[in-house]
Design an enzyme around this catalytic site. Structure first.
Site, PDB file in Angstrom:
ATOM      1  N   GLN A 142      -4.459  -1.353   9.804  1.00  0.00           N
ATOM      2  CA  GLN A 142      -4.397  -2.676   9.177  1.00  0.00           C
ATOM      3  C   GLN A 142      -4.948  -3.748  10.115  1.00  0.00           C
ATOM      4  OE1 GLN A 142      -3.628  -3.230   6.021  1.00  0.00           O
ATOM      5  NE2 GLN A 142      -3.762  -5.449   6.111  1.00  0.00           N
TER       6      GLN A 142
ATOM      7  N   LYS B  58       0.844  -1.208   0.000  1.00  0.00           N
ATOM      8  CA  LYS B  58       0.000   0.000   0.000  1.00  0.00           C
ATOM      9  C   LYS B  58       0.876   1.253   0.000  1.00  0.00           C
ATOM     10  CE  LYS B  58      -3.758  -2.498   2.281  1.00  0.00           C
ATOM     11  NZ  LYS B  58      -4.581  -2.732   3.463  1.00  0.00           N
TER      12      LYS B  58
ATOM     13  N   ASP C 142     -10.849   3.015   4.455  1.00  0.00           N
ATOM     14  CA  ASP C 142     -11.295   1.632   4.276  1.00  0.00           C
ATOM     15  C   ASP C 142     -12.808   1.516   4.141  1.00  0.00           C
ATOM     16  OD1 ASP C 142      -9.196  -0.332   4.265  1.00  0.00           O
ATOM     17  OD2 ASP C 142      -8.711   0.254   6.313  1.00  0.00           O
TER      18      ASP C 142
HETATM   19  N1  GUN Z   1      -6.826  -6.571   6.311  1.00  0.00           N
HETATM   20  C1  GUN Z   1      -7.156  -7.300   5.214  1.00  0.00           C
HETATM   21  N2  GUN Z   1      -7.735  -6.492   4.275  1.00  0.00           N
HETATM   22  C2  GUN Z   1      -7.752  -5.242   4.804  1.00  0.00           C
HETATM   23  C3  GUN Z   1      -8.215  -3.997   4.315  1.00  0.00           C
HETATM   24  O1  GUN Z   1      -8.737  -3.867   3.203  1.00  0.00           O
HETATM   25  N3  GUN Z   1      -8.052  -2.931   5.160  1.00  0.00           N
HETATM   26  C4  GUN Z   1      -7.497  -3.058   6.396  1.00  0.00           C
HETATM   27  N4  GUN Z   1      -7.400  -1.967   7.149  1.00  0.00           N
HETATM   28  N5  GUN Z   1      -7.061  -4.212   6.877  1.00  0.00           N
HETATM   29  C5  GUN Z   1      -7.188  -5.295   6.087  1.00  0.00           C
END
Ligand code: GUN
Length: 291
Positions: free
Chosen positions: A96, A52, A119
């Site tokens: 995350q 990311k 998100d």
């Molecule tokens: N863990 C797995 N997928 C995601 C996501 O799209 N966002 C976040 N914050 N954590 C994750």
């Protein structure tokens, strides 16, 4: 069978966002700034967060990674989020998941200011999504919508079966694909660990979405010939040809299923890169630059 090439589409979208960044720079406008919070040492989470941050660098926007110890207290993490909420130079905050077991993911997710929630996990944004109001959409479902749209997959009136009811993927997808526009207008069946006759449900799907986190779970006998198959799984399994290392496999037995379906996403190179592109789009969105 046509491959739904998430890597290629994500690359195109990122090139477009890089051009938007250039324009913002020329106009002396503030660049979007994403802050990712990574708690602990989960190997997969490290990999995801790294990709990311790298993607932000590729499109030229600001990003900050905050790494916290596995044993960080709820109080300390709440305080970190409060500071980011109050910082006008931060547009998007990503916490995350999963978090270590002592931290309440729901409480902390809801502590992120909804307007900085890249998100789309905050209940305010989940509610907006349910009502069809503008909001950041959870990145994996959003990435899947972009992929369906790009390849002009017909969804209207089709039976979509989603396997997996997670808050992050399955449940929001069930809402988005039943909405009254394209891609959407599906008849959606949301299957989960207690579903009876799971194979029968899957076999009746025109659009089958596997999001359960079980390697090679979807077998050819569970797929209707000509169906579109979207594989959300990113499972790390030991690589017998390279002891000590692992390889990624999806929730779908690709080699068995690919020959009988009309479209399928590969793993890696399908949904994963689309999730990154969707997150970047959300980051521009929360910064006030909807694309
Ligand atoms: N863990 C797995 N997928 C995601 C996501 O799209 N966002 C976040 N914050 N954590 C994750």
């Amino acid at each position: 069978m046509q491959l739904l090439d998430g890597r290629a589409l994500s690359g195109q979208l990122q090139q477009k966002l890089a051009r938007v960044t250039e324009t913002l720079k020329q106009q002396d406008k503030p660049l979007p700034h994403l802050v990712a919070i990574l708690v602990g040492n989960d190997a997969a989470s490290h990999t995801y967060v790294r990709s990311k941050i790298k993607a932000c660098e590729r499109v030229g926007i600001r990003s900050t990674l905050i790494r916290l110890e596995e044993n960080v207290s709820e109080f300390s993490l709440t305080d970190t989020i409060s500071r980011l909420n109050a910082d006008p130079s931060v547009h998007g905050i990503l916490l995350q998941l999963p978090l270590p077991p002592h931290l309440p993911a729901d409480v902390l997710t809801h502590h992120i200011a909804p307007e900085k929630d890249v998100d789309g996990f905050h209940f305010i944004n989940a509610g907006k999504m349910l009502k069809g109001l503008p909001c950041p959409l959870p990145a994996t479902p959003y990435g899947i919508l972009l992929l369906l749209e790009h390849y002009r997959i017909e969804t209207s009136g089709k039976h979509c079966v989603i396997v997996g009811r997670s808050d992050i993927v399955g449940r929001p997808l069930s809402v988005l694909l039943s909405r009254n526009h394209y891609p959407g207008n599906c008849t959606v069946t949301l299957c989960h660990s207690k579903s009876e006759n799971l194979s029968d449900h899957c076999r009746s799907a025109d659009l089958l979405i596997a999001a359960i986190g079980k390697p090679n779970f979807i077998q050819a006998s569970m797929v209707k010939p000509g169906a579109t198959v979207i594989d959300v799984g990113i499972n790390r399994i030991a690589d017998s040809s390279h002891p000590g290392s692992f390889r990624l496999v999806g929730d779908v037995d690709f080699n068995a299923v690919a020959p009988i379906c009309s479209h399928i996403t590969p793993v890696p190179g399908g949904v994963g890169p689309m999730t990154i592109a969707a997150l970047l789009l959300n980051t521009f969105y929360v910064a006030g630059y909807p694309q």
